[in-house]
Scaffold this motif. Structure first.
Motif, short mmCIF file in Angstrom:
data_model
loop_
_atom_site.label_atom_id
_atom_site.label_comp_id
_atom_site.label_asym_id
_atom_site.label_seq_id
_atom_site.Cartn_x
_atom_site.Cartn_y
_atom_site.Cartn_z
N LEU A 76 -22.74 121.31 58.36
CA LEU A 76 -23.03 120.76 57.66
C LEU A 76 -22.16 120.07 57.21
CD1 LEU A 76 -23.75 124.11 55.08
CD2 LEU A 76 -25.66 122.34 56.58
N ILE A 77 -20.80 119.84 57.45
CA ILE A 77 -20.21 118.92 56.55
C ILE A 77 -19.68 117.61 57.68
CG2 ILE A 77 -17.55 119.75 57.71
CD1 ILE A 77 -16.70 119.81 55.06
N THR A 78 -19.82 118.08 59.35
CA THR A 78 -20.21 116.71 60.07
C THR A 78 -21.12 116.42 59.49
OG1 THR A 78 -20.79 118.12 61.28
CG2 THR A 78 -18.56 117.72 61.95
N ILE A 79 -22.25 116.59 59.06
CA ILE A 79 -23.09 115.57 58.74
C ILE A 79 -22.57 114.73 57.93
CG2 ILE A 79 -25.84 116.09 57.63
CD1 ILE A 79 -26.45 116.23 60.49
N GLY A 80 -22.37 115.67 56.40
CA GLY A 80 -22.29 114.62 55.81
C GLY A 80 -21.27 113.58 55.80
N GLY A 81 -20.11 113.85 57.35
CA GLY A 81 -19.05 113.41 57.25
C GLY A 81 -20.04 111.51 57.47
N SER A 82 -20.90 111.91 58.86
CA SER A 82 -21.33 111.02 58.96
C SER A 82 -22.82 109.80 58.06
CB SER A 82 -22.38 111.72 60.51
OG SER A 82 -23.66 112.62 59.66
N ILE A 83 -23.16 110.53 57.24
CA ILE A 83 -23.56 109.68 56.66
C ILE A 83 -22.23 108.93 55.88
CG2 ILE A 83 -25.00 109.86 54.03
CD1 ILE A 83 -26.37 112.92 54.85
N VAL A 84 -21.67 109.52 54.94
CA VAL A 84 -20.25 108.75 54.70
C VAL A 84 -19.85 107.35 55.45
CG1 VAL A 84 -18.23 109.05 53.73
CG2 VAL A 84 -19.67 110.34 52.78
N ILE A 85 -19.67 107.56 57.28
CA ILE A 85 -19.34 106.68 57.56
C ILE A 85 -20.23 105.85 57.93
CG2 ILE A 85 -18.19 106.26 60.01
CD1 ILE A 85 -17.17 108.91 59.85
N GLU A 86 -21.60 105.56 57.96
CA GLU A 86 -22.50 105.16 58.57
C GLU A 86 -22.93 104.00 57.23
OE1 GLU A 86 -26.10 106.76 60.62
OE2 GLU A 86 -27.62 105.39 59.43
N PHE A 141 -21.72 115.70 48.65
CA PHE A 141 -22.35 117.58 49.98
C PHE A 141 -21.44 117.98 50.22
CE2 PHE A 141 -23.97 118.32 54.19
CZ PHE A 141 -24.85 119.06 53.57
N ILE A 142 -20.58 116.73 50.88
CA ILE A 142 -19.33 116.86 51.64
C ILE A 142 -18.29 118.05 50.06
CG2 ILE A 142 -16.46 116.54 52.85
CD1 ILE A 142 -18.52 114.21 53.54
N LEU A 143 -18.51 117.56 49.32
CA LEU A 143 -17.95 117.81 47.66
C LEU A 143 -18.20 120.07 47.99
CD1 LEU A 143 -16.74 115.37 45.65
CD2 LEU A 143 -15.12 116.53 47.96
N ALA A 144 -19.72 119.42 48.15
CA ALA A 144 -20.86 120.75 47.56
C ALA A 144 -20.44 122.11 48.90
CB ALA A 144 -21.79 120.54 47.59
N VAL A 145 -19.88 121.18 49.97
CA VAL A 145 -19.55 122.03 51.00
C VAL A 145 -18.62 122.80 51.39
CG1 VAL A 145 -19.91 123.08 53.56
CG2 VAL A 145 -21.84 121.36 52.73
N ARG A 146 -17.05 122.16 50.36
CA ARG A 146 -16.01 122.79 50.78
C ARG A 146 -15.46 123.18 49.38
NH1 ARG A 146 -11.45 120.49 52.07
NH2 ARG A 146 -10.60 121.60 51.44
N PHE A 147 -16.64 122.53 48.32
CA PHE A 147 -15.51 123.24 46.93
C PHE A 147 -16.52 124.40 46.09
CE2 PHE A 147 -12.96 119.41 48.07
CZ PHE A 147 -11.53 120.65 48.42
N ALA A 148 -18.18 124.35 46.32
CA ALA A 148 -19.05 124.73 45.93
C ALA A 148 -20.06 125.10 46.85
CB ALA A 148 -19.48 123.81 44.39
N PRO A 149 -19.62 126.42 47.75
CA PRO A 149 -20.38 126.36 48.58
C PRO A 149 -21.37 127.18 48.51
CG PRO A 149 -18.81 127.33 48.78
CD PRO A 149 -17.91 126.47 47.82
N ARG A 150 -21.42 127.97 46.93
CA ARG A 150 -22.75 129.01 46.13
C ARG A 150 -23.84 127.68 45.69
NH1 ARG A 150 -20.05 134.50 46.09
NH2 ARG A 150 -17.93 133.22 45.53
N GLY A 151 -23.77 126.07 45.56
CA GLY A 151 -23.87 125.36 44.97
C GLY A 151 -24.48 125.70 43.68
N ILE A 152 -25.09 125.17 42.84
CA ILE A 152 -25.71 125.74 41.31
C ILE A 152 -25.93 126.73 40.93
CG2 ILE A 152 -26.91 124.59 39.38
CD1 ILE A 152 -27.24 122.17 40.58
N VAL A 153 -27.26 127.51 41.28
CA VAL A 153 -27.88 128.12 41.43
C VAL A 153 -26.65 129.63 41.76
CG1 VAL A 153 -29.65 130.29 41.41
CG2 VAL A 153 -30.04 127.38 41.21
#
Lengths: 325, 238, 354
Positions: free
Chosen positions: A133-143, C329-341
């Motif tokens: 998940l996080i590396t997909i996010g990283g690829s979006i940001v870099i692109e 998205f990155i912030l969500a995965v890192r710091f709020a992995p549970r999401g809104i609900v």
């Protein structure tokens, strides 16, 4: 059996020859066959450079970077910047600017890789789902950053004059740039093997692939090794990006995402973590891409998927899987 | 240097494995760590090594605190570790395994010859892949890795498991010589004969605690105490 | 309660949010005029159901697939190509949907059996490659699929914009209104089916495997079998949703049915909404689609406001909206992995315990 005698497993190494032998009669004409094969070897060398870092980092760190493609694009854009300022004209300046472009791509990607590893990957070691998940996010940001910095139109990245044109042997024409790419790819392959077998850092990488904990217990900082290897992996992606960009004569923000599919197929076929497997896998994928591209252009990618299926049915962990962990 | 554990607790996941371990491995002696399977011996070694983090308590090597340090820092403080799994690098040659363990960069030839004296097989298979060695040879390599440079403290986890008696004799000689040269040894061992022969001190664990500490010779004399502490006559399963 | 399989959102904030989205979706044709709100509402319905089926994989089973949108596309192409070839009609749509479902199930079975045997990470890579190849193939077979241009097709008379049913509360009720409610009803029904699945014994096995594969295997659950079944079931739901969306769009093409960016959208929706909750998909889809349609304008306004500064306008350009989404998205995965609900439910659970 005496200890130490390990029968070398040569069968996978023969697969490219088998593929070429099967394709030859369908292609028919010898000059076409030779041209396609040389093109494949060059493309394979470039794919190897792009994929080697990914497989190396996976083998050691158990991290699969889905943003690896973005580093390929970063490398190509770094080269466009160098070429904007580089003088050209003579063979010497062309060579110098080529080396400068490769070096710039390696340095920039190594640096971005450092930030990326510390910020995104270090917090999620050992957790595959979060890594993806996080590396997909990283690829979006870099692109997207590339799009913001360089605009949405592809940038021109033509090879310098010294690399243009072809060498002609009778009916067979071989583009010079392909030979350059092939040479560089093979050189990097040999260098990687030497580093892995002859240097202390190479020993540490091979040891770490097997048992990270014991490497740490011998007194080495495995996290620093991880960061270093990830930087090297990113730099290799960047160098691959320069090679591919020059081959395609352009740098595009989305180029990495497109290549990532082929890169994945390469490292799955080769065996995750294996450098030699990666080289073989890249050659195989390139051969199929070129032969199929000639015989049935629409099915080139599908043929490579079928190649992957066939290899995995034969050897479920790839051609040269890493030793038992 | 003395190794001292003071009220050490270790949690693994939601399990509370070490529940206040106190003992000392005095400098220059061999201390046996005995106990039933699951008593927490391996966890104790791993916690000293920094591979598990102590959640409470203090671990000292001489004056230096080891608890909370990374495994690499513990190693650099002078601790060598031979894990139960041996953890040799099977893709590397015997030479490369030892080379990595020699942090100085090069191996001391004289020391290497001293090691070959106990484990001649390592010389024979010097350039072979470690993965192709036999189980006993792998164990020799794992111990050699801990000895390739002098370290004040050796943590050794069940080195005789599955070894042939002849090899065990070589190992005993080796451990005695290492002690002669001044190292402190903490040895987990199921083989009571080995324990009796190399041990100076003994600490017996049960359920994550030390339940007995004293002279090895005294425990070896006292069959009743052995039966109570170790649950079975260890001599019987030789 | 039985309709929700005894598994409603926990706590009033999460519950209120889900009810709000559901009511708004149900009332959109009556509350708003014009085409745009209805387009947005339809997209929310489709993305919510698609993301919910994805959540069964990502949140409940713990595997990452990049081929989920491919199944969505297979369903869409099924309905679209059948209607195009056979002419408008309910029969053609049903036949196309059935074909899409069958192909999805077969593909899912093949991919699952093939790539779930080794490591879970293989599955992510293989699905990525297969979905990419499928997309390329669909664009390169113009005779069959219409290629890059895709296919526009006509739907049954009853569903066409020109078909007037009359007026209700001052709003014209047309074939589009009916189509919208069909999509809404279909998405809602699929959502309830998914809810039933995750609360069934099968769903519990999936979660047991996710939590501890080795333990689940020791208990005798066949991991590959259960995971493959999860891939097939969710693929079927995705294909069904794709069919609904094609019916609404009256068009299928690579961009609307197979594009990798839809896959990313689905991933983002599930993570931001809250994985492993199903309801997170509904809330996430609503937040995402509304943000996509209305927040872009806001970013654009910020770009205009900062036009004199270097680089910043580039970063704030409406087309760079994905950049900010990626950061979020990155912030969500890192710091709020549970999401809104997930976060709302956690607060509720902790509040009850203390």
């Amino acid at each position: 059996m005496t200890p130490g005698a390990r029968r070398p497993d040569l069968l996978p190494a023969l697969t490219p020859l088998i593929v070429a032998a099967i394709a030859a009669p369908f292609i028919g004409s010898l000059p076409t066959f030779v041209t396609l094969t040389v093109a494949s070897l060059a493309m394979g060398a470039m794919l190897f450079v792009m994929a080697s870092g990914l497989t190396l980092a996976f083998g050691l760190m158990d991290v699969l970077n889905f943003g690896h493609g973005a580093f390929i694009a970063v490398g190509a854009f770094a080269a466009t910047v160098v070429y904007q300022f580089a003088p050209h004209g003579s063979l010497a300046t062309d060579l110098a600017s080529f080396v400068a472009a490769l070096a710039a791509a390696a340095v920039v990607c190594g640096f971005v890789g450092y930030v990326y590893e510390r910020l995104l990957i270090a917090p999620v070691y050992g957790r595959h789902l979060e890594q993806i998940l996080i590396t997909i996010g990283g690829s979006i940001v870099i692109e997207q950053l590339l799009l913001a910095l360089f605009g949405t139109e592809p940038l021109d990245l033509s090879p310098p004059a010294a690399f243009r044109g072809a060498l002609v042997f009778g009916q067979i024409a071989v583009e010079k740039y392909r030979l350059v790419a092939l040479g560089l790819g093979v050189l990097l392959y040999v260098l990687l093997l030497l580093v892995l077998s002859r240097t202390r850092i190479g020993l540490l990488i091979r040891a770490g692939v097997e048992n990270r904990e014991m490497v740490e217990a011998l007194g080495y900082r495995i996290d620093r090794l991880f960061t270093a290897v990830f930087m090297a992996a990113s730099a290799l992606a960047g160098v691959g990006g320069v090679l591919w960009g020059l081959y395609q004569s352009q740098a595009r923000a989305g180029m990495g995402a497109d290549l990532l599919v082929l890169v994945f197929i390469v490292i799955i076929i080769g065996g995750l973590g294996s450098v030699t497997g990666c080289f073989l896998g890249a050659t195989l994928v390139a051969l199929i891409a070129n032969y199929a591209g000639f015989l049935a252009p629409k099915l080139a990618l599908v043929c490579n998927i079928l190649l992957m299926v066939a290899v995995l049915l034969w050897r479920p962990r790839g051609l040269y899987p890493l030793g038992a962990k | 240097m003395n190794l001292t554990l003071d009220g050490v607790h270790t949690h693994i996941g939601r399990y509370h494995i070490l529940q206040g371990v106190d003992f000392q491995a005095p400098a220059g002696l061999t201390t046996m760590l005995l106990g039933r399977n699951g008593a927490g011996k391996t966890t104790t070694l791993r916690t000293i090594m920094g591979l598990w983090r102590a959640s409470r308590g203090a671990i000292r090597l001489g004056e230096r605190r080891l608890d909370g340090a990374r495994a690499s820092d513990v190693a650099r403080a002078g601790v060598a570790y031979v894990p139960e799994t041996m953890a040799i690098f099977s893709d590397l040659s015997v030479r490369e395994n030892l080379l990595l363990a020699a942090r100085a960069g090069a191996m001391d030839e004289a020391r290497l010859d001293w090691i070959f004296g106990f484990f001649p097989a390592l010389k024979t298979f010097w350039a072979s892949r470690a993965g192709s060695l036999s189980g006993g040879q792998k164990q020799m390599l794992s111990i050699a890795r801990a000895l390739i440079e002098p370290r004040p403290l050796l943590l050794i986890d069940e080195p005789t498991k599955g070894l042939a008696p002849a090899i065990i004799d070589g190992l005993i000689a080796c451990l005695k010589d290492v002690k002669e040269r001044g190292a402190t040894i903490l040895l987990v061992e199921q083989n009571f004969r080995v324990a009796r022969e190399v041990g100076d001190r003994v600490a017996v664990m049960d359920n994550g605690r030390i339940v007995h500490a004293g002279e090895m010779a005294a425990l070896a004399e006292d069959a009743e105490l052995q039966g109570r502490l170790l649950g079975l006559s260890l001599d019987s399963h030789q | 309660m039985r309709l929700l399989s005894g598994d409603p959102p926990r706590g009033w904030p999460a519950r209120a949010l889900v009810v709000l989205v559901a009511l708004a979706l149900a009332a959109t044709p009556l509350l708003f005029h014009g085409a745009k709100p209805l387009e947005v509402a339809e997209k929310i319905c489709v993305m919510a159901a698609l993301a919910a089926s994805y959540d069964v994989l990502l949140g409940y089973t713990g595997i990452v697939s990049f081929a989920h949108v491919m199944f969505f596309g297979v369903g869409a192409y099924g309905v679209g190509l059948a209607s195009y070839a056979l002419g408008p009609g309910w029969g053609a749509m049903a036949l196309g949907l059935a074909g899409g479902l069958a192909l999805s199930a077969a593909l899912a079975l093949a991919i699952g059996l093939f790539s779930l045997r080794v490591q879970a990470i293989f599955f992510a890579m293989v699905t990525l490659a297969v979905a990419y190849a499928f997309n390329v193939l669909a664009s390169q077979l113009p005779d069959l699929t219409g290629g890059e241009d895709g296919r526009s097709f006509r739907v049954p008379e009853l569903l066409r914009p020109g078909h007037h049913f009359g007026h209700w509360l001052g709003t014209a009720v047309t074939g589009r209104t009916l189509t919208y409610y069909l999509v809404l009803a279909g998405a809602a029904a699929l959502f309830l089916v998914l809810l039933r699945i995750v609360n069934s014994p099968f769903g519990r096995v999936l979660q047991a495997i996710r939590e501890n594969p080795l333990r689940a295997e020791a208990l005798g659950y066949r991991i590959v079998f259960h995971r493959t079944l999860a891939v097939i079931v969710t693929a079927l739901v995705a294909a069904f949703v794709g069919g609904l969306d094609a019916m609404w769009l009256r068009y299928v093409g690579p961009d609307t049915a197979l594009s990798f960016s839809i896959q990313i959208d689905v991933l983002v929706i599930v993570v931001i909404g809250g994985r492993g909750t199903l309801y997170g998909a509904v809330v996430g889809a609503a937040v995402f689609v509304i943000a996509e349609n209305y927040l872009r304008a806001l970013i654009g306004a910020a770009a205009t406001a900062t036009a004199d500064l270097p680089l910043l306008p580039n970063l704030l350009h409406p087309d760079r909206w994905l950049l900010w989404l990626g950061v979020l998205f990155i912030l969500a995965v890192r710091f709020a992995p549970r999401g809104i609900v997930g976060e709302l439910q956690r607060r509720h659970d902790e509040g009850r315990r203390s």
